[in-house]
Design an enzyme around this catalytic site. Structure first.
Site, mmCIF file in Angstrom:
data_model
loop_
_atom_site.group_PDB
_atom_site.id
_atom_site.type_symbol
_atom_site.label_atom_id
_atom_site.label_comp_id
_atom_site.label_asym_id
_atom_site.label_seq_id
_atom_site.Cartn_x
_atom_site.Cartn_y
_atom_site.Cartn_z
ATOM 1 N N GLY A 10 0.829 -1.211 0.000
ATOM 2 C CA GLY A 10 0.000 0.000 0.000
ATOM 3 C C GLY A 10 0.861 1.257 0.000
ATOM 4 O O GLY A 10 2.091 1.173 0.076
ATOM 5 N N CYS A 126 -3.507 11.116 10.236
ATOM 6 C CA CYS A 126 -2.528 11.953 9.530
ATOM 7 C C CYS A 126 -2.808 13.455 9.701
ATOM 8 O O CYS A 126 -1.888 14.246 9.924
ATOM 9 C CB CYS A 126 -2.471 11.571 8.063
ATOM 10 S SG CYS A 126 -4.083 11.335 7.296
ATOM 11 N N LYS A 210 -12.162 11.952 14.355
ATOM 12 C CA LYS A 210 -10.843 11.427 14.736
ATOM 13 C C LYS A 210 -9.931 12.579 15.165
ATOM 14 O O LYS A 210 -9.248 12.497 16.181
ATOM 15 C CB LYS A 210 -10.180 10.720 13.538
ATOM 16 C CG LYS A 210 -10.726 9.340 13.245
ATOM 17 C CD LYS A 210 -9.992 8.781 12.024
ATOM 18 C CE LYS A 210 -10.741 7.641 11.401
ATOM 19 N NZ LYS A 210 -10.172 7.214 10.121
ATOM 20 N N HIS A 239 -1.137 16.928 3.053
ATOM 21 C CA HIS A 239 -2.340 17.609 3.542
ATOM 22 C C HIS A 239 -1.973 19.022 4.007
ATOM 23 O O HIS A 239 -0.882 19.249 4.538
ATOM 24 C CB HIS A 239 -2.924 16.883 4.766
ATOM 25 C CG HIS A 239 -3.509 15.532 4.493
ATOM 26 N ND1 HIS A 239 -3.675 15.001 3.241
ATOM 27 C CD2 HIS A 239 -4.010 14.608 5.362
ATOM 28 C CE1 HIS A 239 -4.238 13.804 3.335
ATOM 29 N NE2 HIS A 239 -4.449 13.528 4.608
HETATM 30 N N1 NAP Z 1 -2.807 6.913 3.326
HETATM 31 C C1 NAP Z 1 -2.540 7.690 4.352
HETATM 32 O O1 NAP Z 1 -2.214 8.879 4.191
HETATM 33 C C2 NAP Z 1 -2.646 7.165 5.758
HETATM 34 C C3 NAP Z 1 -2.272 7.994 6.825
HETATM 35 C C4 NAP Z 1 -2.358 7.512 8.134
HETATM 36 C C5 NAP Z 1 -2.803 6.233 8.338
HETATM 37 N N2 NAP Z 1 -3.177 5.448 7.292
HETATM 38 C C6 NAP Z 1 -3.624 4.084 7.553
HETATM 39 O O2 NAP Z 1 -2.665 3.181 7.002
HETATM 40 C C7 NAP Z 1 -3.315 1.996 6.580
HETATM 41 C C8 NAP Z 1 -2.952 1.713 5.126
HETATM 42 O O3 NAP Z 1 -3.447 2.751 4.318
HETATM 43 P P1 NAP Z 1 -2.980 2.962 2.797
HETATM 44 O O4 NAP Z 1 -3.387 4.342 2.480
HETATM 45 O O5 NAP Z 1 -1.564 2.549 2.639
HETATM 46 O O6 NAP Z 1 -3.937 1.955 2.015
HETATM 47 P P2 NAP Z 1 -3.686 1.204 0.620
HETATM 48 O O7 NAP Z 1 -2.782 1.972 -0.259
HETATM 49 O O8 NAP Z 1 -5.051 0.892 0.113
HETATM 50 O O9 NAP Z 1 -2.970 -0.145 1.028
HETATM 51 C C9 NAP Z 1 -3.596 -1.142 1.794
HETATM 52 C C10 NAP Z 1 -2.619 -2.263 2.084
HETATM 53 O O10 NAP Z 1 -3.259 -3.211 2.934
HETATM 54 C C11 NAP Z 1 -3.147 -4.502 2.335
HETATM 55 N N3 NAP Z 1 -4.285 -5.336 2.702
HETATM 56 C C12 NAP Z 1 -5.597 -5.103 2.473
HETATM 57 N N4 NAP Z 1 -6.347 -6.120 2.964
HETATM 58 C C13 NAP Z 1 -5.492 -7.000 3.510
HETATM 59 C C14 NAP Z 1 -5.642 -8.252 4.171
HETATM 60 N N5 NAP Z 1 -6.833 -8.795 4.369
HETATM 61 N N6 NAP Z 1 -4.530 -8.899 4.602
HETATM 62 C C15 NAP Z 1 -3.303 -8.360 4.398
HETATM 63 N N7 NAP Z 1 -3.091 -7.177 3.786
HETATM 64 C C16 NAP Z 1 -4.166 -6.508 3.352
HETATM 65 C C17 NAP Z 1 -3.103 -4.230 0.839
HETATM 66 O O11 NAP Z 1 -2.568 -5.352 0.185
HETATM 67 P P3 NAP Z 1 -2.937 -5.734 -1.338
HETATM 68 O O12 NAP Z 1 -1.892 -5.099 -2.192
HETATM 69 O O13 NAP Z 1 -2.802 -7.234 -1.337
HETATM 70 O O14 NAP Z 1 -4.323 -5.254 -1.599
HETATM 71 C C18 NAP Z 1 -2.172 -3.023 0.822
HETATM 72 O O15 NAP Z 1 -0.836 -3.445 1.000
HETATM 73 C C19 NAP Z 1 -4.807 2.207 6.829
HETATM 74 O O16 NAP Z 1 -5.138 1.643 8.078
HETATM 75 C C20 NAP Z 1 -4.944 3.709 6.889
HETATM 76 O O17 NAP Z 1 -6.025 4.141 7.682
HETATM 77 C C21 NAP Z 1 -3.108 5.886 6.003
#
Ligand code: NAP
Length: 344
Positions: A10, A126, A210, A239
């Protein structure tokens, strides 16, 4: 020390790999997990290829620190399993943040909260993190009474697919082609809309709730009044937040600038002559949070306006999680279950 990342494919997971490499985090092996969809995908770490493994309940052999970056459901299921196995879990999802027993940590602000951990540590939202990097040093000097904020949030805050959707939709718009959305609820190219998380009975989106809750928890001050409107803008990364902050006593612009100039992890960017203030492009790929446009509110006493911009994939997620691991390692904390501290 063997380290695991769940959600390694991700946007946050990929940043974590780079942050671990850039900061030369002391590890013996990095293990990357994702869903079955990405099993076998190759990721680069320190010049070597790492093949992504499918996550399952037997994934955690010998791992000492596990970063979770795969959403609330994965954290809900796997964090307690890893915790029971004596692994230190650093969770980037929102699942544990509201639990009073789980520390919610920004290392520059409340590292002391780590001491109470029981095997799971949460990394904050974030938008809250970026905002608090500027507000915490000011709050420490003269307590904050009330915050009124508006955020301008990038597509990557909603994950890799949202970024791709913004690029694809923009291209289609410019070429005059139709585009079928699958991530965002509204047209995103050349548009903006209120944050796409669910809205509660009082009309606040989950993202807004949040930020409100996490601000009070991290600053350890329940009395702070906070109102925020979170907006998605067609920016790929970083952001921005416009803030109007009332303090319990008067705060001069110069005094606030002086404090923010010295604040760790923050860069004051104030060039009124050249009209040069921070943009999301300036903040992208930067560890530091940019802050400026500090003004006295013309009509409300003890109140300052300011502008804060930060890369939410770095300080808002991956960098903060790795900094938590660094701080925990420095304190000798690797895992703590059932109240007994295991150090090493
Ligand atoms: N994006 C941000 O700015 C941000 C900031 C703070 C916190 N977060 C948090 O960080 C986390 C990840 O966010 P992201 O933005 O990186 O999302 P993302 O780009 O959609 O990536 C999601 C990741 O989770 C994996 N995944 C999904 N379902 C899974 C499962 N059942 N088992 C194992 N792996 C699984 C996906 O793997 P696949 O490739 O196999 O689908 C991918 O590696 C979330 O909890 C989000 O709330 C994000």
């Amino acid at each position: 020390m063997k380290i695991g990342i769940v959600g390694a494919t991700g946007v946050v997971g990929r940043e974590m790999i780079q942050v671990l490499e850039k900061r030369d985090f002391p590890l013996s092996e990095l293990v990357c997990f994702a869903s079955s969809k990405s099993a076998g995908v190759s990721l680069k770490f320190k010049g070597k290829n790492i093949l992504v493994k499918e996550l399952n309940e037997h994934s955690f052999n010998d791992i000492k620190i596990l970063f979770l970056a795969a959403g609330r459901k994965v954290s809900e299921h796997y964090a307690p399993l890893a915790q029971k196995a004596g692994i230190l879990v650093i969770d980037s999802s929102s699942f544990f943040r509201t639990d009073p027993a789980i520390p919610l940590v920004i290392p520059e602000i409340n590292p002391h909260a780590l001491a109470s951990h029981k095997g799971i540590i949460s990394s904050p939202n974030c938008t809250a993190t970026i905002m608090l990097m500027a507000l915490a040093p000011l709050h420490r000097k003269k307590r904050i009474k009330r915050i009124v904020a508006a955020s301008y949030q990038a597509a990557s805050g909603a994950g890799a697919r949202a970024m791709e959707e913004l690029k694809g939709e923009t291209k289609a718009f410019l070429e005059g082609n139709p585009f079928e959305r699958s991530v965002m609820p509204y047209p995103y190219a050349f548009n903006l809309f209120l944050h796409n998380s669910a809205v509660n009975d009082e009309g606040y989106s989950e993202e807004e709730t949040k930020v409100i809750f996490e601000t009070k928890k991290i600053l350890e001050d329940e009395t702070i009044a906070l109102s925020i409107t979170c907006v998605r803008v067609p920016v790929l990364r970083a952001h921005s937040i416009a803030l109007n902050v009332e303090f319990h006593e008067s705060f001069s612009v110069e005094e606030a600038q002086e404090i923010l100039r010295k604040a760790p992890g923050l860069t004051l960017q104030e060039d009124r002559k050249e009209m040069r203030f921070a943009t999301p492009l300036d903040a992208s790929m930067q560890d530091t949070i940019l802050c400026g446009r500090i003004r006295q509110d013309l009509y409300h006493p003890n109140t300052l306006d300011l502008w804060v911009v930060g890369d939410q994939l770095l300080k808002g997620a991956a960098l903060n999680a790795v900094q938590i691991a660094e701080e925990a390692t420095k304190l000798g904390i690797t895992s703590k279950t059932s109240g007994s501290l295991v150090t090493g």
